[in-house]
Design an enzyme around this catalytic site. Structure first.
Site, PDB file in Angstrom:
ATOM      1  NE  ARG A 160      -4.242  -1.555   0.098  1.00 15.90           N
ATOM      2  CZ  ARG A 160      -4.334  -2.674  -0.605  1.00 15.90           C
ATOM      3  NH1 ARG A 160      -3.294  -3.049  -1.355  1.00 15.90           N
ATOM      4  NH2 ARG A 160      -5.412  -3.416  -0.570  1.00 15.90           N
ATOM      5  CD  GLU A 189      -3.110   2.966  -5.498  1.00 16.05           C
ATOM      6  OE1 GLU A 189      -4.117   2.393  -5.974  1.00 16.05           O
ATOM      7  OE2 GLU A 189      -2.170   2.357  -4.984  1.00 16.05           O
ATOM      8  CG  HIS A 207      -3.369  -1.159  -7.003  1.00 10.79           C
ATOM      9  ND1 HIS A 207      -3.758  -0.401  -5.929  1.00 10.79           N
ATOM     10  CD2 HIS A 207      -3.291  -2.427  -6.530  1.00 10.79           C
ATOM     11  CE1 HIS A 207      -3.930  -1.168  -4.868  1.00 10.79           C
ATOM     12  NE2 HIS A 207      -3.647  -2.407  -5.210  1.00 10.79           N
TER      13      HIS A 207
END
Length: 218
Positions: A160, A189, A207
């Site tokens: 993350r 994001e 991602h």
């Protein structure tokens, strides 16, 4: 991860929240190692170089990168994905260090060594982040930890974005205090700090950790 779900609100409404543990382990570990190789061997940079018609033939000093085989990898987070990254590292004959709250018998059997985080970042040629996002891991890799890394080291984050202090990372990358980074996740994001776009020693993916046909089908 379920950090994008408001668990308290779901609980108040009596909504059960579940995840799919284990389904994306191999896909994410594959991507982590793919990013590691891409940064180390300058694969994405080389692709751009060729597409821009700059390749004029083999040269002994052209785009020298870093070898992976036989080097050391520090795995931060020894859960399913961290264990899978270790298995791939073993295939490359790497020395495996890992940081976790407890021993991981599978990684130990691969020759891995449970290591404090500060020693791990100091001794590793490659650092792979594989921890979940929680109060303990926010900002886990900050200015201090990045400052301890080797000048030839490479950071890979498929966990993350909040785990890394992005400002500190950009600073060490700009100053070449570490060799590079491979990032699949970001602090805000889908917004990405535009400073990353200016850096040649960074590989960025959108991602894609669990983005395989097999994982989606599962």
């Amino acid at each position: 991860g379920y950090n994008n779900v408001d668990i308290e609100a779901a609980t108040r409404k009596g909504i059960a929240v579940t995840n799919t543990p284990g389904v994306l382990t191999d896909a994410t570990a594959d991507l982590a190692f793919g990013l590691l190789l891409s940064v180390a061997r300058r694969i994405a940079e080389g692709d751009r170089f060729v597409r821009m018609r700059k390749f004029k033939g083999w040269a002994p000093m052209l785009m020298l990168g870093h070898e992976v085989s036989g080097k050391s990898i520090g795995i931060v987070g020894a859960g399913r994905i961290g264990t899978a990254v270790a298995a791939r590292a073993k295939g490359f004959g790497m020395k495996i260090l890992y940081n976790s709250h407890r021993h991981n018998n599978e990684i130990d059997a691969m020759g891995g060594k449970l290591t404090r985080l500060d020693r791990l970042v100091m001794e590793s040629d490659y650092v792979s982040l594989n921890v979940p996002l929680n109060a303990e891991t926010v900002g886990l890799i900050g200015k201090k930890e990045l400052g301890m890394m080797k000048p030839n080291s490479i950071l890979v984050n498929t966990a993350r974005g909040e785990i890394v202090d992005e400002g500190a990372l950009i600073s060490v990358l700009k100053r070449r205090k570490i060799a590079g980074a491979g990032l699949d996740v970001y602090l805000n994001e889908p917004k990405i700090n535009p400073e990353f776009y200016k850096l040649k020693n960074v590989v960025l993916t959108p991602h894609l950790g669990s983005s395989t046909l097999e994982t989606r089908a599962k």
